[in-house]
Design an enzyme around this catalytic site. Sequence first.
Site, short mmCIF file in Angstrom:
data_model
loop_
_atom_site.label_atom_id
_atom_site.label_comp_id
_atom_site.label_asym_id
_atom_site.label_seq_id
_atom_site.Cartn_x
_atom_site.Cartn_y
_atom_site.Cartn_z
N GLU A 101 10.50 1.88 10.10
CA GLU A 101 11.57 2.97 9.75
C GLU A 101 10.81 4.22 9.74
OE1 GLU A 101 14.54 2.23 9.20
OE2 GLU A 101 14.87 0.46 8.56
N LYS B 127 0.62 -1.17 0.08
CA LYS B 127 -0.09 0.07 0.03
C LYS B 127 0.91 1.28 0.03
CE LYS B 127 -1.53 2.44 3.13
NZ LYS B 127 -1.56 3.75 2.36
N SER C 164 6.23 8.12 9.32
CA SER C 164 6.27 9.07 10.48
C SER C 164 6.33 8.18 12.00
CB SER C 164 5.14 9.88 10.57
OG SER C 164 3.95 9.35 10.70
N THR C 165 6.87 8.65 12.81
CA THR C 165 6.87 8.16 14.23
C THR C 165 5.48 7.78 14.60
OG1 THR C 165 9.22 8.71 14.65
CG2 THR C 165 7.76 7.96 16.55
N ALA C 166 4.75 8.86 14.38
CA ALA C 166 3.63 8.81 15.05
C ALA C 166 2.49 7.67 14.37
CB ALA C 166 2.66 10.14 14.65
N THR C 167 2.68 7.48 13.16
CA THR C 167 2.05 6.24 12.62
C THR C 167 2.77 4.85 13.07
OG1 THR C 167 1.27 7.77 10.49
CG2 THR C 167 1.09 5.43 10.46
N GLY C 168 3.90 5.03 13.21
CA GLY C 168 4.75 3.73 13.61
C GLY C 168 4.18 3.45 14.93
N CYS D 203 14.36 11.13 5.32
CA CYS D 203 14.49 10.52 6.78
C CYS D 203 15.86 11.13 7.29
CB CYS D 203 14.09 9.21 6.91
SG CYS D 203 15.13 8.13 5.84
N GLU E 86 10.86 17.18 13.62
CA GLU E 86 11.21 17.02 12.30
C GLU E 86 10.59 17.95 11.41
OE1 GLU E 86 9.99 13.21 10.60
OE2 GLU E 86 11.92 13.14 9.70
P1 NAD Z 1 2.81 8.71 7.47
O1 NAD Z 1 3.29 8.14 8.54
O2 NAD Z 1 1.98 9.65 7.47
O3 NAD Z 1 2.32 7.75 6.22
C1 NAD Z 1 3.04 6.55 5.85
C2 NAD Z 1 2.14 5.31 5.40
O4 NAD Z 1 1.65 4.91 6.43
C3 NAD Z 1 1.03 5.81 4.17
O5 NAD Z 1 1.10 4.90 3.24
C4 NAD Z 1 -0.08 5.85 4.97
O6 NAD Z 1 -1.21 6.00 4.32
C5 NAD Z 1 -0.04 4.94 5.92
N1 NAD Z 1 -0.77 5.03 7.19
C6 NAD Z 1 -1.50 6.24 7.87
N2 NAD Z 1 -1.92 5.74 9.02
C7 NAD Z 1 -1.93 4.45 9.05
C8 NAD Z 1 -2.22 3.70 9.99
N3 NAD Z 1 -3.06 3.89 11.09
N4 NAD Z 1 -2.04 2.18 10.16
C9 NAD Z 1 -1.10 1.80 8.86
N5 NAD Z 1 -0.78 2.84 7.90
C10 NAD Z 1 -1.08 3.90 7.91
O7 NAD Z 1 4.35 9.27 6.78
P2 NAD Z 1 4.60 10.25 5.74
O8 NAD Z 1 3.94 11.35 5.88
O9 NAD Z 1 3.83 9.56 4.37
O10 NAD Z 1 6.13 10.10 5.44
C11 NAD Z 1 6.81 10.90 6.13
C12 NAD Z 1 7.72 10.55 7.49
O11 NAD Z 1 8.49 9.10 6.97
C13 NAD Z 1 8.79 11.29 8.20
O12 NAD Z 1 8.72 11.19 9.40
C14 NAD Z 1 10.05 10.53 7.36
O13 NAD Z 1 11.14 10.90 8.45
C15 NAD Z 1 9.64 9.26 7.65
N6 NAD Z 1 10.57 8.38 6.75
C16 NAD Z 1 11.47 7.36 7.48
C17 NAD Z 1 12.60 6.81 6.76
C18 NAD Z 1 13.42 5.63 7.35
O14 NAD Z 1 13.90 4.84 6.73
N7 NAD Z 1 13.45 5.75 8.65
C19 NAD Z 1 12.35 6.86 5.55
C20 NAD Z 1 11.50 7.75 4.72
C21 NAD Z 1 10.75 8.49 5.69
#
Ligand code: NAD
Length: 470
Positions: A242, A169, A221-225, A276, A372
């Site tokens: 990640e 996805k 993002s960390t919040a979604t993680g 990131c 960030e």
């Molecule tokens: P995000 O967390 O908003 O979304 C990432 C993905 O998660 C999207 O596909 C989204 O649809 C999905 N998602 C949203 N809510 C969800 C849920 N409740 N359950 C499961 N999936 C859900 O992140 P973003 O804004 O797309 O990306 C930016 C962030 O990603 C930044 O914080 C960046 O630092 C981080 N990032 C980290 C790395 C790494 O390797 N550590 C690499 C690239 C980006």
Amino acid sequence: MSHDFKMLIDGELLGSDSSLAVINPATAQPFAFAPRADINLLNRAVDAARRAFPGWAALPVEDRSDRIEQLAAALEARAAEFARLLTSEQGKPFDQAMGEVIGCTFILRAFRDHRLEPKVLRERDGNRVVEHRRPLGVVAAITPWNFPLILLMNKLGPALIAGNTMVIKPAPTTPLTTLLFGELCGTILPAGVVNILVDDNDLGVHFTTHADVDKVAFTGSTATGKKIMASAAGTVKRVTLELGGNDAAIVLDDVPPGLAARKVFDGAMVNAGQVCVAVKRAYVPSSIYDAFCEEIAGLARAAIVDDGLKQGTMIGPVQNRMQFEKVSELIADAARTGKVIAGGAPLDRDGYFIAPTIVRDLPEDARLVQEEQFGPVLPVLRYDDIDDVVARANASEYGLGGTVWGMDVDRATAVAERIQTGTVWVNHHLAIEPDIPFRGARQSGLGGELGAEALHEYTQAHIVNAVALA
Ligand code: NAD
């Protein structure tokens, strides 16, 4: 754009009654449509992956390896087409998009060559203990919008070579290159091995709670993680996360300010800062602080900010409106307590363009330093003492990456060894390669990607411990 993008489910390319408009961030206008899945399609995709798993896992590894090579070759053959589409949906300059697409082929080929042989752990007194690595089953890959393709390959390479099947996805604002990659998968892989669907940020939770998904591989993002980790607990799924970072660049006092400014600027502004491991805060000694600020502000003012499809563009737009507003707000906040010496505002044109922005003299507790930013704005902070700057670099809930810059490599390396993150680069940056593990400390991640260890993230140890019957 006239291409009819489809999802890939159980070997079939499928449209949908419902669709999402995909916006080109350089114009802020829709330029294509992606089909949108619902929960029924998600269940069909997971079911297809579940049914395809035993057959795929039972194939000789050489056959899986051969299919991965075919994917790499097919991507390579259409690299320019993929890169153009990537620039259109993501915004990055075309040469960076080409770099991402070609990087995907390196990653696929690195995992193509991995093998997991059984390992004899003990052979003693008639007791033979062997560790096998078995695939997990169905892997759900959830990816973000900053590097939609390469962050998928980091997951798909190890998952497929190890014998797992996948449901994928992409982020709703950048689904198209993943869907186009799905067309390649549809012709190269057996039905159900890879399934791709698009949501509108509403289906993620169904992946992470689904009883037939064995692992969630997430970048975002960390919040979604955190949400994913919590919702995966119900079925004790394997997860790799990640997540975000707030990486410090520490410049040492023996570096000419012009050279340091160029290196730090490039590391902060690549992909409009939406990386990131981008430099998110720069620490510069008082002895060269003013000169460094002047040099880096000059680079920001001279950078060509434009549509990524235009030749010569160095920095493209921010990827989506929400991020554009978040970065604009952080800049406005920083302008209240610091001094903006370059940029500071959106460009006066359509699209999500923000002038590359440099802010000096901010207090350490400013939001731009602590959070960030994930955009083209960099705070430059002053330090006088190495212990102090190391403590400030480490004072973060994140722990992803970082850089140290110094003419004396040994001295710079000694500082790097004190930075508590997954990776620290000395005198170079963004060297993320398939044979080197990449993982975040603290709230920047759990588990990791790349390197030989990545195979362990997509397999389960299976210990067979035998003695003679007496
Ligand atoms: P995000 O967390 O908003 O979304 C990432 C993905 O998660 C999207 O596909 C989204 O649809 C999905 N998602 C949203 N809510 C969800 C849920 N409740 N359950 C499961 N999936 C859900 O992140 P973003 O804004 O797309 O990306 C930016 C962030 O990603 C930044 O914080 C960046 O630092 C981080 N990032 C980290 C790395 C790494 O390797 N550590 C690499 C690239 C980006």
